[in-house]
Structure formats: C-alpha cells, structure tokens
Design an enzyme around this catalytic site. Sequence first.
Site, short mmCIF file in Angstrom:
data_model
loop_
_atom_site.label_atom_id
_atom_site.label_comp_id
_atom_site.label_asym_id
_atom_site.label_seq_id
_atom_site.Cartn_x
_atom_site.Cartn_y
_atom_site.Cartn_z
N CYS A 182 -33.56 -51.60 5.97
CA CYS A 182 -34.10 -52.26 7.17
C CYS A 182 -33.33 -53.54 7.48
CB CYS A 182 -35.55 -52.70 6.94
SG CYS A 182 -36.77 -51.45 7.16
N CYS A 184 -12.99 -61.74 -12.96
CA CYS A 184 -14.23 -62.00 -13.67
C CYS A 184 -15.22 -62.79 -12.82
CB CYS A 184 -13.88 -62.77 -14.94
SG CYS A 184 -15.23 -62.85 -16.08
N ASP A 238 -29.11 -46.68 -17.16
CA ASP A 238 -27.88 -47.50 -17.07
C ASP A 238 -26.71 -46.62 -17.50
OD1 ASP A 238 -27.30 -50.90 -17.17
OD2 ASP A 238 -25.69 -49.50 -17.71
N LYS A 260 -25.83 -49.24 -23.23
CA LYS A 260 -26.84 -50.29 -23.06
C LYS A 260 -28.24 -49.74 -23.27
CE LYS A 260 -24.24 -53.47 -20.18
NZ LYS A 260 -24.02 -54.05 -18.85
N GLY A 274 -27.68 -58.14 -17.51
CA GLY A 274 -28.17 -59.50 -17.72
C GLY A 274 -29.62 -59.73 -17.28
N ASN A 299 -24.71 -53.65 -7.63
CA ASN A 299 -23.88 -53.15 -6.53
C ASN A 299 -24.74 -52.52 -5.44
OD1 ASN A 299 -23.78 -49.99 -6.99
ND2 ASN A 299 -23.64 -50.99 -9.00
N CYS A 342 -34.98 -48.55 11.44
CA CYS A 342 -34.29 -48.40 10.15
C CYS A 342 -33.55 -47.07 10.08
CB CYS A 342 -35.32 -48.49 9.01
SG CYS A 342 -34.59 -48.35 7.38
N CYS A 358 -38.24 -44.29 5.46
CA CYS A 358 -38.79 -45.62 5.74
C CYS A 358 -39.63 -45.54 7.02
CB CYS A 358 -37.67 -46.64 5.89
SG CYS A 358 -38.25 -48.28 6.36
N CYS A 385 -37.45 -52.51 4.02
CA CYS A 385 -36.76 -51.86 2.90
C CYS A 385 -35.34 -52.39 2.82
CB CYS A 385 -36.81 -50.34 3.05
SG CYS A 385 -35.49 -49.59 4.02
P1 ATP Z 1 -20.42 -57.80 -15.31
O1 ATP Z 1 -20.22 -56.90 -14.13
O2 ATP Z 1 -20.65 -59.23 -14.93
O3 ATP Z 1 -19.47 -57.61 -16.44
P2 ATP Z 1 -22.60 -56.06 -15.97
O4 ATP Z 1 -21.79 -54.91 -15.49
O5 ATP Z 1 -23.24 -55.98 -17.31
O6 ATP Z 1 -21.80 -57.39 -15.96
P3 ATP Z 1 -25.09 -56.99 -14.83
O7 ATP Z 1 -25.28 -57.62 -13.50
O8 ATP Z 1 -25.36 -57.80 -16.04
O9 ATP Z 1 -23.65 -56.37 -14.83
O10 ATP Z 1 -26.00 -55.69 -14.89
C1 ATP Z 1 -26.03 -54.68 -13.94
C2 ATP Z 1 -26.27 -53.40 -14.68
O11 ATP Z 1 -26.51 -52.36 -13.73
C3 ATP Z 1 -25.08 -52.97 -15.54
O12 ATP Z 1 -25.50 -52.79 -16.87
C4 ATP Z 1 -24.64 -51.65 -14.89
O13 ATP Z 1 -24.20 -50.72 -15.85
C5 ATP Z 1 -25.92 -51.18 -14.21
N1 ATP Z 1 -25.65 -50.28 -13.07
C6 ATP Z 1 -24.99 -50.57 -11.93
N2 ATP Z 1 -24.92 -49.50 -11.12
C7 ATP Z 1 -25.57 -48.49 -11.75
C8 ATP Z 1 -25.83 -47.12 -11.43
N3 ATP Z 1 -25.39 -46.58 -10.29
N4 ATP Z 1 -26.51 -46.35 -12.32
C9 ATP Z 1 -26.94 -46.90 -13.49
N5 ATP Z 1 -26.72 -48.18 -13.85
C10 ATP Z 1 -26.04 -48.98 -13.00
ZN ZN Z 2 -36.25 -49.42 6.18
#
Ligand code: ATP
Ligand code: ZN
Length: 292
Positions: free
Chosen positions: A192, A213, A67, A90, A46, A147, A266, A271, A189
């Site tokens: 940190c 969701c 991604d 994507k 997004g 994440n 840290c 860092c 960072c």
């Molecule tokens: P939702 O979780 O709400 O269904 P989403 O997974 O598309 O949506 P967004 O917040 O829109 O999440 O986008 C985060 C993006 O980061 C995603 O497309 C996800 O695939 C990507 N992503 C997350 N962790 C990693 C990773 N370790 N390596 C590559 N891409 C990642």
């Molecule tokens: Zn740091």
Amino acid sequence: DNNGDMSDEVVHSNPYSRLMALKRMGIVNNYEKIRKLCITIVGIGGVGSVAAEMLVRCGIGKIILFDYDQVEWSNMNRLFYQPRHIGLSKVEAAGLTLSSINPDVIIETHHMDITKVETYEFFLDSLETSGLTFGHPVDMVLSCVDNFEARMAINSACNEKNITWFESGVAENAVSGHIQMIVPGKTACFACAPPLMVSAGIDEKSIKKEGVCAASLPTTMGIISGFLVQNALKKLLQFGKVSDYLGYMALTDFFPTMTLKPNPFCQDNYCKIRQDEYKLNEKQQPPDNCEP
Ligand code: ATP
Ligand code: ZN
C-alpha cells in the site's frame, strides 16, 4: 511484595511466576494465553534472533523460524550468536540455543529462502496450518529480514492468509530503525505504502552492493527487537496501545509514531479483498463499539 499463595522459594525458582505477576498487577489480564500462541519469525539475524529469544523467555507456546543463511564471523558484533555457532545454519544454531533456554517451547526451524516458487508455497501452507494446534493458522508473523523481496513475499502471504504481521527494519547506517504493524484490510500493507526508495524507482541492489559492508550496532538492533516483541505481545495479549508505526532515530532520541491507512488502489489483490471485508465488518458493528 505480595506473592499470593506462593512460597518465596517457589516464586524465586520459577520464571513463570515473574511473568504471571503481570496479571496480578493488572497489566495483562490473561498472561497464560501466551502458552497457546504460535509466532513465525522470518529472518533470524540481528533483530530476529533477539526477538525469538525474548518470546522464548516469555514462555510462548511455539515459534517457527525461517532463514536461509549461516552464522558468520561478521555476525559476532550482534547479540545472540556465539563463535561456536559459526558455520551452522542460523535456524539450527538458534534452535539449539532457544530450546536450551526454555525446553517448554515448541521450536520448528526451516533453513530456506521463502521467496522461491516452491518454498513460497510451503511458507503459505505453514502460515495456514502450523499453528499450535495442527491445522490452525499461526497467530502472527514477525518480519526481521533485510531486503525488499522477502518483505513483499511476507506481505503477499499474510494478506492472502489474513494474518497480522509486523515489519521491522534497521537502516544501513545503524542509527535508525522502525517497526510497522500490518493488519490486513485495516492498516496499510507493505505494498500500500511502498518505502520511498521503491516509489522513487531505485533498485535496492544498486544500494546494497556486494562486498560493501553495512554498518550495524547491537544496540539499535536490540532496541528494535524489543519494540517489535513488546508490540507483538501488546497486540496478542491485548494490553496497552499498539502504534501502527513506531520509528527510532538514535542520534536525536526521537521516536515518531504514525497511523497508516490502507490504499484502496493497492497493487496486492488480497489487500483489496481484506479492505472490503474490513469495511463490511465495521458497518455491522454497533457505532459505539471500541476495540480493546
Ligand atoms: P549483514 O547483511 O549485515 O551481514 P545479515 O545478513 O545477518 O547481516 P540481518 O539484518 O542481521 O542480516 O538479518 C536479516 C536476516 O534475514 C538474515 O539472517 C537473512 O538470512 C534473512 N533473510 C533475508 N531474506 C530472506 C529470505 N528471503 N528467506 C529467508 N531468510 C531471509
Ligand atoms: Zn495493500
């Protein structure tokens, strides 16, 4: 208005002249530098997809997209992807759209999870050598992941390779978000100042339940993408002031900013190395030296 030596026809048919007007108006002294820049975006969801589109429309030299996910129906409430993209990765879908918007931009795509042992090495190497000129580092990384693990991987890599990056996030309730600039050694960072959730010892997986969701709004994500790219451009093209941290609270229209100093204790060794380098560098500068 005054378009210098360009005829009206040229001005209206060339999108770059609208960008170059920033230079004529004294906002950005060296806008054409954007053609020489390479930015890596991790997470083309997004926030990342919209940030990529903005950079491509601004005429960036090169973007590298990482991604691991595919486009799904549940992504259609956000900007950028379209139903015809469902089922494509994507990065592939983004690559197709972005290169059709601006064929002058070099677009490199990687369908991978950057946190795995093998791919992390690839990611590190890419940061160091995949800049616009081969063998040179990329100029900046934008983190648009959702994440903690992925953010920590980007943090370690950027500390090691000494690359400025922006962290971004949108809350699960969709009504707040933030961006944070991380200049290794100079600002805090990601390790940190761990987010509250982590310092309180809460496991992220216990919050992000499978199949439950999270909310999301194209508005909040679009605003955060705009903040992210605006500040990335300010930093790279040296105009205006970049906040270390800029928050957005949609319910009250509150935009907090703060300065975040690095933590001398840290957990990330690179860092601490960057902090020492920064201190040494500062000592060698004349005292009245101001940053641009
Ligand atoms: P939702 O979780 O709400 O269904 P989403 O997974 O598309 O949506 P967004 O917040 O829109 O999440 O986008 C985060 C993006 O980061 C995603 O497309 C996800 O695939 C990507 N992503 C997350 N962790 C990693 C990773 N370790 N390596 C590559 N891409 C990642
Ligand atoms: Zn740091």
